[in-house]
Design a protein around this motif. Structure first.
Motif, PDB file in Angstrom:
ATOM      1  N   GLU A  23     -49.630  28.536  38.117  1.00 28.15           N
ATOM      2  CA  GLU A  23     -49.979  28.498  39.542  1.00 28.15           C
ATOM      3  C   GLU A  23     -48.882  29.064  40.446  1.00 28.15           C
ATOM      4  O   GLU A  23     -49.167  29.434  41.588  1.00 28.15           O
ATOM      5  CB  GLU A  23     -50.331  27.071  39.961  1.00 28.15           C
ATOM      6  CG  GLU A  23     -49.187  26.095  39.789  1.00 28.15           C
ATOM      7  CD  GLU A  23     -49.582  24.657  40.075  1.00 28.15           C
ATOM      8  OE1 GLU A  23     -48.706  23.884  40.491  1.00 28.15           O
ATOM      9  OE2 GLU A  23     -50.753  24.311  39.871  1.00 28.15           O
ATOM     10  N   GLU A  30     -48.055  39.053  38.763  1.00 20.49           N
ATOM     11  CA  GLU A  30     -49.497  39.016  38.503  1.00 20.49           C
ATOM     12  C   GLU A  30     -50.011  40.402  38.105  1.00 20.49           C
ATOM     13  O   GLU A  30     -50.857  40.512  37.217  1.00 20.49           O
ATOM     14  CB  GLU A  30     -50.256  38.535  39.738  1.00 20.49           C
ATOM     15  CG  GLU A  30     -50.128  37.042  39.947  1.00 20.49           C
ATOM     16  CD  GLU A  30     -50.879  36.576  41.156  1.00 20.49           C
ATOM     17  OE1 GLU A  30     -51.919  35.887  40.970  1.00 20.49           O
ATOM     18  OE2 GLU A  30     -50.469  36.889  42.287  1.00 20.49           O
ATOM     19  N   ASN A  48     -54.315  29.579  35.560  1.00 18.62           N
ATOM     20  CA  ASN A  48     -54.604  30.631  36.528  1.00 18.62           C
ATOM     21  C   ASN A  48     -53.412  30.844  37.466  1.00 18.62           C
ATOM     22  O   ASN A  48     -52.793  29.878  37.914  1.00 18.62           O
ATOM     23  CB  ASN A  48     -55.823  30.268  37.374  1.00 18.62           C
ATOM     24  CG  ASN A  48     -57.109  30.313  36.591  1.00 18.62           C
ATOM     25  OD1 ASN A  48     -57.104  30.346  35.365  1.00 18.62           O
ATOM     26  ND2 ASN A  48     -58.209  30.305  37.293  1.00 18.62           N
ATOM     27  N   SER A  49     -53.133  32.109  37.757  1.00 15.64           N
ATOM     28  CA  SER A  49     -52.041  32.418  38.684  1.00 15.64           C
ATOM     29  C   SER A  49     -52.508  32.228  40.121  1.00 15.64           C
ATOM     30  O   SER A  49     -53.683  31.983  40.388  1.00 15.64           O
ATOM     31  CB  SER A  49     -51.538  33.847  38.451  1.00 15.64           C
ATOM     32  OG  SER A  49     -52.527  34.791  38.818  1.00 15.64           O
ATOM     33  N   GLU A  80     -62.721  42.392  39.062  1.00 16.36           N
ATOM     34  CA  GLU A  80     -61.740  41.318  39.166  1.00 16.36           C
ATOM     35  C   GLU A  80     -60.673  41.650  40.210  1.00 16.36           C
ATOM     36  O   GLU A  80     -59.958  42.628  40.088  1.00 16.36           O
ATOM     37  CB  GLU A  80     -61.083  41.115  37.798  1.00 16.36           C
ATOM     38  CG  GLU A  80     -60.243  39.877  37.698  1.00 16.36           C
ATOM     39  CD  GLU A  80     -59.711  39.675  36.280  1.00 16.36           C
ATOM     40  OE1 GLU A  80     -58.760  38.913  36.148  1.00 16.36           O
ATOM     41  OE2 GLU A  80     -60.234  40.272  35.339  1.00 16.36           O
ATOM     42  N   ASP A  85     -59.007  35.958  42.657  1.00 13.46           N
ATOM     43  CA  ASP A  85     -59.105  35.162  41.432  1.00 13.46           C
ATOM     44  C   ASP A  85     -57.764  34.853  40.777  1.00 13.46           C
ATOM     45  O   ASP A  85     -57.679  33.941  39.970  1.00 13.46           O
ATOM     46  CB  ASP A  85     -59.971  35.897  40.401  1.00 13.46           C
ATOM     47  CG  ASP A  85     -61.354  36.218  40.926  1.00 13.46           C
ATOM     48  OD1 ASP A  85     -61.928  35.358  41.619  1.00 13.46           O
ATOM     49  OD2 ASP A  85     -61.857  37.319  40.662  1.00 13.46           O
ATOM     50  N   ILE A  88     -56.519  35.244  35.173  1.00 15.04           N
ATOM     51  CA  ILE A  88     -57.124  34.179  34.375  1.00 15.04           C
ATOM     52  C   ILE A  88     -56.663  34.381  32.939  1.00 15.04           C
ATOM     53  O   ILE A  88     -56.976  35.398  32.323  1.00 15.04           O
ATOM     54  CB  ILE A  88     -58.656  34.225  34.487  1.00 15.04           C
ATOM     55  CG1 ILE A  88     -59.062  34.042  35.953  1.00 15.04           C
ATOM     56  CG2 ILE A  88     -59.297  33.159  33.593  1.00 15.04           C
ATOM     57  CD1 ILE A  88     -60.511  34.329  36.244  1.00 15.04           C
ATOM     58  N   ARG A  92     -55.848  29.222  27.736  1.00 17.66           N
ATOM     59  CA  ARG A  92     -55.536  28.271  28.809  1.00 17.66           C
ATOM     60  C   ARG A  92     -54.703  27.112  28.264  1.00 17.66           C
ATOM     61  O   ARG A  92     -55.034  26.529  27.240  1.00 17.66           O
ATOM     62  CB  ARG A  92     -56.808  27.740  29.436  1.00 17.66           C
ATOM     63  CG  ARG A  92     -57.596  28.826  30.148  1.00 17.66           C
ATOM     64  CD  ARG A  92     -58.704  28.248  30.985  1.00 17.66           C
ATOM     65  NE  ARG A  92     -58.243  27.358  32.025  1.00 17.66           N
ATOM     66  CZ  ARG A  92     -57.697  27.750  33.178  1.00 17.66           C
ATOM     67  NH1 ARG A  92     -57.526  29.011  33.427  1.00 17.66           N
ATOM     68  NH2 ARG A  92     -57.308  26.871  34.073  1.00 17.66           N
TER      69      ARG A  92
END
Length: 119
Positions: A23, A30, A48-49, A80, A85, A88, A92
């Motif tokens: 985060e 990114e 997720n960033s 995307e 967003d 992703i 995860r």
């Protein structure tokens, strides 16, 4: 659209690669993670960033203040948008900051495990 092609210097394009995101990952980090993911060059691991990649324009207000308005973002693939967003991850790993200690970081542990699977 900018083509992204790596140069294979001493086998650099076949060396296993994992990019860790979360985060607090934003900006050019990114873009780097998204490029690695898009090209299939490595695995992106984590949460997720932030999606903090938009370009901001500053406008002066009559009262002396200013307002920042997002005017551009960075797109990956067809639809995307990193500004909306974020990145992703393919793998995860959710971990709260107080659950992480240097010797037992679950994101790093997952990266190590992904390298072992690749061997």
């Amino acid at each position: 659209s900018y083509p992204i092609e790596g140069q294979d210097i001493s086998g650099s394009q076949t060396f296993p690669l994992a990019v860790l995101v979360g985060e607090n990952t934003n900006g050019t980090a990114e873009i780097f993670a998204a490029a690695i993911k898009e090209k299939g060059r490595g695995v992106v691991i984590g949460a997720n960033s932030a999606g903090g990649i938009e370009a901001l324009n500053s406008f002066a207000l009559p009262n002396g203040g200013q307002i920042l308005i997002a005017s551009a973002s960075f797109r990956v693939g067809e639809n995307e948008s990193l500004g909306i967003d974020g990145v992703i991850p393919e793998v995860r790993v959710e971990a709260k900051w107080d659950e992480i200690i240097a010797s037992e970081d679950p994101v790093i542990q997952q990266a190590i495990q992904s390298f072992e699977v690749q061997e």
